[in-house]
Scaffold this motif. Structure first.
Motif, mmCIF file in Angstrom:
data_model
loop_
_atom_site.group_PDB
_atom_site.id
_atom_site.type_symbol
_atom_site.label_atom_id
_atom_site.label_comp_id
_atom_site.label_asym_id
_atom_site.label_seq_id
_atom_site.Cartn_x
_atom_site.Cartn_y
_atom_site.Cartn_z
ATOM 1 N N GLU A 96 38.010 44.797 46.708
ATOM 2 C CA GLU A 96 39.457 45.510 46.766
ATOM 3 C C GLU A 96 39.868 46.187 47.900
ATOM 4 O O GLU A 96 40.994 45.859 48.384
ATOM 5 N N ASP A 97 38.803 46.783 48.572
ATOM 6 C CA ASP A 97 39.305 47.391 50.000
ATOM 7 C C ASP A 97 39.315 46.406 50.893
ATOM 8 O O ASP A 97 40.110 46.710 51.796
ATOM 9 N N LEU A 98 38.373 45.470 50.737
ATOM 10 C CA LEU A 98 38.925 44.273 51.769
ATOM 11 C C LEU A 98 40.007 43.619 51.836
ATOM 12 O O LEU A 98 40.544 43.246 53.006
ATOM 13 N N THR A 111 44.041 45.520 43.903
ATOM 14 C CA THR A 111 43.151 45.438 42.782
ATOM 15 C C THR A 111 42.830 43.771 42.359
ATOM 16 O O THR A 111 43.741 42.854 42.326
ATOM 17 N N ILE A 112 41.599 43.766 42.003
ATOM 18 C CA ILE A 112 41.012 42.529 41.562
ATOM 19 C C ILE A 112 41.297 42.558 39.896
ATOM 20 O O ILE A 112 40.829 43.320 39.210
ATOM 21 N N LYS A 122 30.985 48.024 39.522
ATOM 22 C CA LYS A 122 32.047 48.656 40.137
ATOM 23 C C LYS A 122 31.925 48.537 41.720
ATOM 24 O O LYS A 122 33.190 48.431 42.225
ATOM 25 N N ALA A 123 30.871 48.706 42.110
ATOM 26 C CA ALA A 123 30.687 48.860 43.720
ATOM 27 C C ALA A 123 31.158 47.575 44.114
ATOM 28 O O ALA A 123 31.886 47.554 45.486
ATOM 29 N N LEU A 138 40.688 34.388 46.813
ATOM 30 C CA LEU A 138 40.885 35.595 46.084
ATOM 31 C C LEU A 138 42.199 36.021 45.814
ATOM 32 O O LEU A 138 42.605 36.766 44.859
ATOM 33 N N THR A 139 42.854 36.082 47.009
ATOM 34 C CA THR A 139 44.316 36.534 46.887
ATOM 35 C C THR A 139 45.209 35.632 46.304
ATOM 36 O O THR A 139 46.625 36.150 46.055
#
Length: 509
Positions: free
Chosen positions: A301-303, A307-308, A294-295, A127-128
């Protein structure tokens, strides 16, 4: 005056749904009666058109005859007993399939599964990392989250296959229960059960470790809860239905079509019977859809600590759905990797990629306008290849020798290595799919021209869902595997035709 207007709107919507569905299903039935689509078991989805063998016609008559005659032994069983018996047989057959398959998965299913295992280890690179799979496809975060839960129990593909089996049996049960809620004829219930278990593409999708099967279960659960809500408007039913539908869309974005079907039916029902609770339910579904998306984004995003992005622009799938790449074996409108390459071509700049997709789309549309004969051929082949492929790629998505995926028994090798087993399943699928189109078309024509009693608004759900899927994949990227769910929900309609007799027809008229 207002009552007349609302009644007109309802009647117009009712007729339009039945007429459009009847025309399209009759068209598809006519196409498959003479020729069909065939997909070789190769890496490339090189689908082609083939004439039906002569044996197809007596087999179709024999199959319909057997279905009609089967009412005599169906009448000797209760619906629950029939469901349990077929479920046990299904369990044994599925165990044989899972045990004798290598368990290797590929393509998107493999990427999502590997990302889920990596996330559970604390590795968020998919993801990153610029260009990573989840970076390009953040819409898969819902499915990845489900597979992270699976992996906590057993980090193997065989476990996913086993859970797929559970989802399928539960989905078949919900189709039966939904049918029972909408139609009180027990013979219809029994035919529905029989046909859902006969629909073999669903069975072979057990080996497809993707979000289609669990997502479909949550769609059906949501709709069943809405039927309960309609009988007894309860906040709990409405909220649970909205949550179920939201989960379905998180697992597979395409299920937004099912949600739109639900919203459309409830909106149409407002013109028949006004209810503030129905309006509140529509708002609850929309709110849950928005908040769930959104959740899950906020959680990841917090993990990962940033921002994604949007990933591959959605418009790229429309552009791909209207392309015809002469350098690929696939037909126009099928997957051609356009969506996977467009971000890379633009240095992973999502805005630039979106602008390129829009510009390419405009050029494609101009080309259609300049060449109407080409446009007609393009869309005809796209529709036919999507809706007349009897296996719906359920076997193509499974083990393939070219990908070093193996099966362990002569029967499975005969199927998955494109030998006699595969040919026989194609022939049976051709008979089954033709029967579904024929029976459903007959039912809709009967409802339009002869039936004295109209269907309830909720009985329209399979036809609205079918129309949504048809027009969505008319423009969007297509594959035959995407549309089997629309055919599956037409089975209760076929069951209604099979259950009819002279007394019932006389009673309805």
């Amino acid at each position: 005056m207002l009552k007349k207007l609302t009644n007109f709107i309802f009647q117009f919507g009712y007729f339009l749904i039945l007429a459009l569905a009847a025309i399209l299903l009759f068209f598809l039935g006519l196409q498959i009666f003479f020729s069909h689509s065939y997909i070789p078991l190769e890496i490339a989805e090189g689908i082609r058109f083939e004439n039906n063998p002569l044996i197809f016609y007596p087999l179709l008559l024999a199959f319909l005859g057997l279905l009609i005659l089967s009412r005599f032994w169906l009448n000797k069983l209760t619906a629950p007993k029939l469901f349990i018996f077929l479920s046990l047989f299904y369990l044994l057959a599925a165990a044989y399939l899972i045990i004798n398959s290598s368990g290797l998965i590929r393509a998107d299913a493999k990427h999502v599964f590997n990302a889920a295992l990596a996330f559970n280890r604390g590795d968020y690179s998919s993801l990153t990392t610029l260009g990573g799979y989840m970076y390009r496809n953040p819409h898969q975060l819902g499915l990845m989250s489900l597979e992270r839960l699976y992996a906590l129990i057993s980090p193997t593909s065989q476990f996913i296959f086993s859970i797929n089996l559970v989802w399928i049996i539960l989905s078949n049960f919900l189709i039966y229960r939904i049918t029972a809620k909408l139609n009180k004829d027990e013979l219809v219930h029994k035919y529905t059960i029989l046909l859902t278990f006969l629909f073999f593409p669903q069975f072979f999708f057990i080996l497809f470790a993707y979000g289609t099967i669990p997502g479909f279960f949550f769609c059906l659960l949501g709709f069943y809860l809405l039927l309960l809500f309609n009988d007894k408007p309860s906040f709990h039913y409405g909220l649970l239905a909205a949550i179920s539908l939201s989960i379905a869309c998180l697992l597979r974005n395409n299920y937004i079509i099912f949600v739109l079907m639900v919203l459309g039916i409830y909106f149409l029902s407002l013109f028949q019977t006004w209810s503030f609770k129905k309006l509140l339910l529509l708002g609850t579904i929309l709110a849950c859809l928005f908040l769930s998306g959104k959740a899950i984004n906020r959680y990841y995003e917090d993990l990962v600590g940033h921002t994604i992005g949007e990933g591959t622009p959605k418009i790229a799938y429309v552009t791909m759905g209207l392309r015809d790449d002469p350098n690929r074996k696939t037909l126009g409108g099928w997957y051609d990797a356009y969506n996977t390459k467009i971000l890379k071509r633009n240095g992973y700049d999502e805005k630039k990629a979106e602008q390129m997709a829009i510009q390419d789309l405009k050029q494609l549309l101009l080309n259609f306008l300049k060449n109407p004969s080409y446009a007609l051929r393009f869309f005809y082949e796209k529709v036919k290849s999507t809706w007349t492929e009897p296996t719906f790629q359920s076997i193509w998505t499974g083990p393939q020798l070219e990908r070093q995926q193996y099966t362990a028994t002569p029967l499975l090798r005969s199927i998955y290595e494109e030998k006699e087993g595969y040919q026989r399943l194609n022939l049976f699928g051709l008979v089954l799919l033709s029967s579904i189109y024929l029976l459903t078309s007959c039912f809709l024509l009967y409802q339009i021209f002869w039936a004295q009693k109209s269907l309830s608004v909720f009985e329209l759900y399979p036809y609205v869902f079918f129309l949504g899927g048809f027009f969505f994949h008319f423009f969007w990227e297509t594959k035959s595997q995407y549309v089997y769910i629309y055919i599956l929900l037409l089975l209760p309609t076929a069951a209604q035709v099979l259950s009819l007799n002279k007394q019932k027809l006389t009673r309805q008229n």
